[in-house]
Scaffold this motif. Structure first.
Motif, PDB file in Angstrom:
ATOM      1  N   GLY A   1       0.950  -1.101  -0.158  1.00 37.03           N
ATOM      2  CA  GLY A   1      -0.094   0.014   0.058  1.00 37.03           C
ATOM      3  C   GLY A   1       0.833   1.259   0.143  1.00 37.03           C
ATOM      4  N   ASP A   2       0.470   2.200   0.658  1.00 39.13           N
ATOM      5  CA  ASP A   2       1.008   3.555   0.395  1.00 39.13           C
ATOM      6  C   ASP A   2       1.838   3.824   1.301  1.00 39.13           C
ATOM      7  OD1 ASP A   2      -0.761   4.526  -1.611  1.00 39.13           O
ATOM      8  OD2 ASP A   2      -2.274   5.285  -0.142  1.00 39.13           O
ATOM      9  N   TYR A   3       3.157   4.523   1.226  1.00 34.67           N
ATOM     10  CA  TYR A   3       4.078   4.948   2.108  1.00 34.67           C
ATOM     11  C   TYR A   3       3.832   6.197   2.524  1.00 34.67           C
ATOM     12  CZ  TYR A   3       6.592   1.114  -0.638  1.00 34.67           C
ATOM     13  OH  TYR A   3       6.804  -0.162  -1.299  1.00 34.67           O
ATOM     14  N   THR A   4       3.549   6.031   3.651  1.00 38.54           N
ATOM     15  CA  THR A   4       2.903   7.339   4.572  1.00 38.54           C
ATOM     16  C   THR A   4       3.747   7.427   6.042  1.00 38.54           C
ATOM     17  OG1 THR A   4       1.333   5.966   5.784  1.00 38.54           O
ATOM     18  CG2 THR A   4       0.375   7.027   3.661  1.00 38.54           C
ATOM     19  N   LEU A   5       3.732   8.441   6.517  1.00 35.01           N
ATOM     20  CA  LEU A   5       4.422   8.323   7.587  1.00 35.01           C
ATOM     21  C   LEU A   5       4.169   7.499   8.702  1.00 35.01           C
ATOM     22  CD1 LEU A   5       5.075  11.954   9.701  1.00 35.01           C
ATOM     23  CD2 LEU A   5       4.587   9.769  11.022  1.00 35.01           C
ATOM     24  N   THR A   6       2.800   6.886   8.679  1.00 29.20           N
ATOM     25  CA  THR A   6       2.257   5.906   9.503  1.00 29.20           C
ATOM     26  C   THR A   6       3.132   4.435   9.222  1.00 29.20           C
ATOM     27  OG1 THR A   6       0.362   7.154  10.215  1.00 29.20           O
ATOM     28  CG2 THR A   6       0.214   4.847  10.493  1.00 29.20           C
ATOM     29  N   THR A   7       2.785   4.247   7.971  1.00 29.26           N
ATOM     30  CA  THR A   7       3.160   2.919   7.501  1.00 29.26           C
ATOM     31  C   THR A   7       4.552   2.732   7.523  1.00 29.26           C
ATOM     32  OG1 THR A   7       3.194   3.673   4.977  1.00 29.26           O
ATOM     33  CG2 THR A   7       1.156   2.822   5.976  1.00 29.26           C
ATOM     34  N   VAL A   8       5.427   3.877   7.095  1.00 26.44           N
ATOM     35  CA  VAL A   8       6.791   3.599   7.158  1.00 26.44           C
ATOM     36  C   VAL A   8       7.471   3.676   8.506  1.00 26.44           C
ATOM     37  CG1 VAL A   8       9.053   5.024   6.905  1.00 26.44           C
ATOM     38  CG2 VAL A   8       7.089   4.921   4.952  1.00 26.44           C
ATOM     39  N   ASN A   9       6.761   4.636   9.560  1.00 26.30           N
ATOM     40  CA  ASN A   9       7.398   4.188  10.876  1.00 26.30           C
ATOM     41  C   ASN A   9       6.998   2.894  11.509  1.00 26.30           C
ATOM     42  OD1 ASN A   9       9.077   6.827  11.581  1.00 26.30           O
ATOM     43  ND2 ASN A   9       7.440   7.419  10.279  1.00 26.30           N
ATOM     44  N   GLN A  10       5.819   2.471  11.415  1.00 25.48           N
ATOM     45  CA  GLN A  10       5.507   1.226  11.761  1.00 25.48           C
ATOM     46  C   GLN A  10       6.394   0.199  11.185  1.00 25.48           C
ATOM     47  OE1 GLN A  10       2.841   0.757  14.228  1.00 25.48           O
ATOM     48  NE2 GLN A  10       4.111  -0.811  14.211  1.00 25.48           N
ATOM     49  N   ALA A  11       6.866   0.115  10.167  1.00 25.31           N
ATOM     50  CA  ALA A  11       7.503  -0.779   9.543  1.00 25.31           C
ATOM     51  C   ALA A  11       9.181  -0.861  10.219  1.00 25.31           C
ATOM     52  CB  ALA A  11       7.715  -0.638   8.213  1.00 25.31           C
ATOM     53  N   PHE A  12       9.548   0.502  10.300  1.00 22.53           N
ATOM     54  CA  PHE A  12      10.801   0.722  10.952  1.00 22.53           C
ATOM     55  C   PHE A  12      10.880  -0.170  12.420  1.00 22.53           C
ATOM     56  CE2 PHE A  12      12.306   4.657   8.607  1.00 22.53           C
ATOM     57  CZ  PHE A  12      12.342   3.972   7.692  1.00 22.53           C
ATOM     58  N   LYS A  13       9.667   0.348  13.074  1.00 25.85           N
ATOM     59  CA  LYS A  13       9.362  -0.219  14.564  1.00 25.85           C
ATOM     60  C   LYS A  13       9.381  -1.626  14.679  1.00 25.85           C
ATOM     61  CE  LYS A  13       6.507   0.504  18.601  1.00 25.85           C
ATOM     62  NZ  LYS A  13       5.399   1.213  19.220  1.00 25.85           N
ATOM     63  N   ASN A  14       8.749  -2.224  13.513  1.00 23.98           N
ATOM     64  CA  ASN A  14       8.778  -3.837  13.655  1.00 23.98           C
ATOM     65  C   ASN A  14       9.950  -4.276  13.033  1.00 23.98           C
ATOM     66  OD1 ASN A  14       6.060  -3.422  14.323  1.00 23.98           O
ATOM     67  ND2 ASN A  14       5.123  -3.791  12.109  1.00 23.98           N
ATOM     68  N   THR A  15      10.973  -3.710  12.704  1.00 20.23           N
ATOM     69  CA  THR A  15      12.227  -4.464  12.341  1.00 20.23           C
ATOM     70  C   THR A  15      12.687  -5.027  13.541  1.00 20.23           C
ATOM     71  OG1 THR A  15      12.983  -2.659  10.712  1.00 20.23           O
ATOM     72  CG2 THR A  15      14.580  -4.279  11.381  1.00 20.23           C
ATOM     73  N   LYS A  16      12.782  -6.543  13.357  1.00 22.05           N
ATOM     74  CA  LYS A  16      13.316  -7.530  14.288  1.00 22.05           C
ATOM     75  C   LYS A  16      14.301  -8.478  13.804  1.00 22.05           C
ATOM     76  CE  LYS A  16      11.425 -10.946  17.536  1.00 22.05           C
ATOM     77  NZ  LYS A  16      10.051 -11.670  17.856  1.00 22.05           N
ATOM     78  N   ASP A  17      15.258  -8.700  14.535  1.00 20.10           N
ATOM     79  CA  ASP A  17      16.403  -9.657  14.276  1.00 20.10           C
ATOM     80  C   ASP A  17      17.057  -9.431  12.795  1.00 20.10           C
ATOM     81  OD1 ASP A  17      15.981 -10.725  16.583  1.00 20.10           O
ATOM     82  OD2 ASP A  17      14.703 -12.423  15.988  1.00 20.10           O
ATOM     83  N   PHE A  18      17.116  -8.214  12.527  1.00 20.42           N
ATOM     84  CA  PHE A  18      18.048  -7.989  11.504  1.00 20.42           C
ATOM     85  C   PHE A  18      19.367  -8.316  11.323  1.00 20.42           C
ATOM     86  CE2 PHE A  18      20.421  -5.247   8.582  1.00 20.42           C
ATOM     87  CZ  PHE A  18      19.711  -5.207   7.210  1.00 20.42           C
ATOM     88  N   LYS A  19      19.636  -9.040  10.556  1.00 19.88           N
ATOM     89  CA  LYS A  19      21.061  -9.814  10.397  1.00 19.88           C
ATOM     90  C   LYS A  19      21.958  -9.224   9.629  1.00 19.88           C
ATOM     91  CE  LYS A  19      19.660 -14.345  12.188  1.00 19.88           C
ATOM     92  NZ  LYS A  19      18.242 -13.816  12.292  1.00 19.88           N
ATOM     93  N   THR A  20      23.089  -8.757   9.700  1.00 19.56           N
ATOM     94  CA  THR A  20      24.166  -8.028   8.950  1.00 19.56           C
ATOM     95  C   THR A  20      25.424  -8.402   9.352  1.00 19.56           C
ATOM     96  OG1 THR A  20      25.198  -6.075   8.389  1.00 19.56           O
ATOM     97  CG2 THR A  20      23.787  -6.149  10.303  1.00 19.56           C
ATOM     98  N   GLU A  21      26.482  -8.506   8.297  1.00 21.79           N
ATOM     99  CA  GLU A  21      27.839  -8.876   8.521  1.00 21.79           C
ATOM    100  C   GLU A  21      28.421  -7.698   9.242  1.00 21.79           C
ATOM    101  OE1 GLU A  21      29.734  -9.592   5.127  1.00 21.79           O
ATOM    102  OE2 GLU A  21      28.568 -10.951   4.334  1.00 21.79           O
ATOM    103  N   MET A  22      27.881  -6.440   9.190  1.00 18.77           N
ATOM    104  CA  MET A  22      28.446  -5.183  10.136  1.00 18.77           C
ATOM    105  C   MET A  22      28.376  -5.337  11.483  1.00 18.77           C
ATOM    106  SD  MET A  22      29.908  -3.520   7.237  1.00 18.77           S
ATOM    107  CE  MET A  22      29.408  -3.274   5.778  1.00 18.77           C
TER     108      MET A  22
END
Length: 459
Positions: free
Chosen positions: A375-396
């Motif tokens: 759906g749309d990229y709004t302040l609400t949807t984008v920030n909920q997605a950021f907040k929902n980030t979990k167990d992001f694996k990175t070599e860094m």
């Protein structure tokens, strides 16, 4: 003396990271940059994993879902605010995030949408920082904040972001970057990175620790961590500050060595140019071997410093590294970082180092979160997605990175120690947890737990 412009490398962390330098400056220096974003692809849920960037990253085309196909949809506007003043320049972090987004846009974007990153800078003036936030929201219409790295930004704007429902993905410096609900940093910042540097020093059994940092806002907050670790280990610690830019490095170096003594350990918390002048003065005066050892927070983790110091400092300086050392790690994601930096990162004046790594990771996290949105990229949807980030694996990073619904955020709380070796920084100590002796680390782990360490692949 190298200009601070060339050495906007962070940390750690910070900023960290990011150590601090010069205090308040003059007039505002704000700039907005568009059409900037690059991230890797793939993730269809709010749980992020390093996918395309950890499989095949020999070229920059792997930063997006459609190699060679430019994104043409409606732009997704993101924003960032960075300190840029004499002695303190954190814009390499934003510029690397922008390089990542540029790569992403050239290779399919986020579900066909290009990402635009608007960059604002300030000179540690609260009015500038507040105005920058409002311009990003009201004029640039940004829907997310990615890469803010600023001495005061979290302090000044945290209430504004909370009211908007904005969840920053940043590289923190101010205490509020870790102690409030609406900021989660990829770095540990000056306090926790200094913790790590002091923790390594304590492990070498010195008679005392001398901890010195730039005399800028927040010194008491930063020093409280190292002091807590030293107290828990029953090691005396002396906390000092120095005005920056450093004008009499010889006197500073001599004072540190005299206070530490032959069995003591000196730990610096400065950006690279200021740490460099102190260390070079120590070498000039023949003081580098007059103490048991030297340490530094994350901003010293850069080849610029290692090359400038030369071989006399090989394995004598031990730097807390909030992110994986690029010199002795070369997995697929690290290759992608280096390739994006080379092809798109001409504005990243510090080159390979912790600051540019922070920008890469922030852009990567943001891009994965954006890909999860339907759906749309709004302040609400984008920030909920950021907040929902979990167990992001990175070599860094040493451990998976999680935002989460916590009242405070220290998602990066395990890291490395590096040391100079003939012009490069090499790993001296693999992943280790920052000590719970720092009460804020203990508080975060009580709320969020301790993520498992995952030593990135070498080679």
């Amino acid at each position: 003396m190298i200009t601070c412009r060339r050495v906007t490398i962070l940390l750690a962390a910070l900023l960290g990271s990011a150590a601090l330098v010069v205090g308040c400056g003059g007039s505002s220096s704000s700039s907005s940059s568009a059409a900037a974003s690059g991230a890797s692809s793939s993730t269809t849920s709010t749980t992020s994993t390093a996918s395309s960037t950890t499989t095949t990253a020999s070229t920059t085309s792997s930063c997006g879902p459609k190699p060679g196909v430019a994104a043409t949809g409606t732009p997704i506007n993101l924003g960032t605010i960075n300190t840029k003043q004499p002695g303190t320049d954190f814009t390499d972090i934003a510029n690397m995030a922008q390089a990542y987004f540029t790569c992403l846009n050239a290779n399919g974007g986020v579900n066909g949408h290009p990402v635009t990153l608007y960059i604002q800078t300030d000179q540690t003036q609260p009015a500038q920082i507040a105005a920058a936030a409002k311009q990003l929201i009201q004029t640039n219409h940004v829907v997310g904040m990615v890469g803010p790295t600023d001495i005061l930004e979290c302090t000044i704007n945290q209430a504004y972001w909370k009211g908007l429902g904005m969840y920053e993905v940043d590289s923190g410096i101010a205490p509020e970057c870790w102690s409030t609900p609406n900021s989660a940093a990829v770095n540990m910042g000056p306090r926790y990175s200094s913790d790590g540097a002091v923790q390594y020093g304590i492990s070498q059994h010195p008679s005392k620790i001398v901890f010195v940092q730039a005399n800028v806002p927040g010194t008491g907050y930063i020093a409280a961590g190292p002091q807590a670790l030293a107290k828990a280990a029953n090691v005396p610690i002396t906390a000092l500050t120095e005005n920056v830019p450093i004008n009499d490095a010889n006197s500073v170096a001599l004072d540190l060595v005299n206070k530490a003594g032959s069995s003591g350990w000196v730990v610096l918390n400065f950006t690279p140019p200021e740490a460099l002048v102190i260390l070079q003065a120590a070498q000039k005066l023949g003081l580098e071997d007059r103490v048991k050892g030297w340490g530094c927070s994350t901003p010293c983790n850069t080849d610029f410093l290692a090359k400038s110091l030369g071989p006399k400092w090989n394995h004598k300086l031990f730097v807390n590294a909030e992110l994986t050392d690029p010199d002795d790690h070369n997995g697929p994601e690290m290759q992608l970082y280096k390739n994006i930096l080379k092809q798109y990162g001409s504005a990243v004046t510090g080159g390979v180092g912790s600051f540019s790594q922070m920008g890469f990771v922030e852009a990567e996290i943001a891009s994965k979160a954006l890909e999860s949105i339907t759906g749309d990229y709004t302040l609400t949807t984008v920030n909920q997605a950021f907040k929902n980030t979990k167990d992001f694996k990175t070599e860094m990073l040493c451990q998976p990175w999680t935002y989460g619904p916590y009242s405070l955020h220290i998602p990066n709380n395990a890291d490395f120690t590096t040391t100079p070796d003939n012009g490069q920084m090499v790993t001296a100590q693999g992943c280790f947890n920052i000590s719970n002796a720092d009460p804020q680390i203990a508080q975060y782990r009580s709320a969020a737990g301790t993520a498992p360490s995952t030593n990135p692949p070498t080679g």
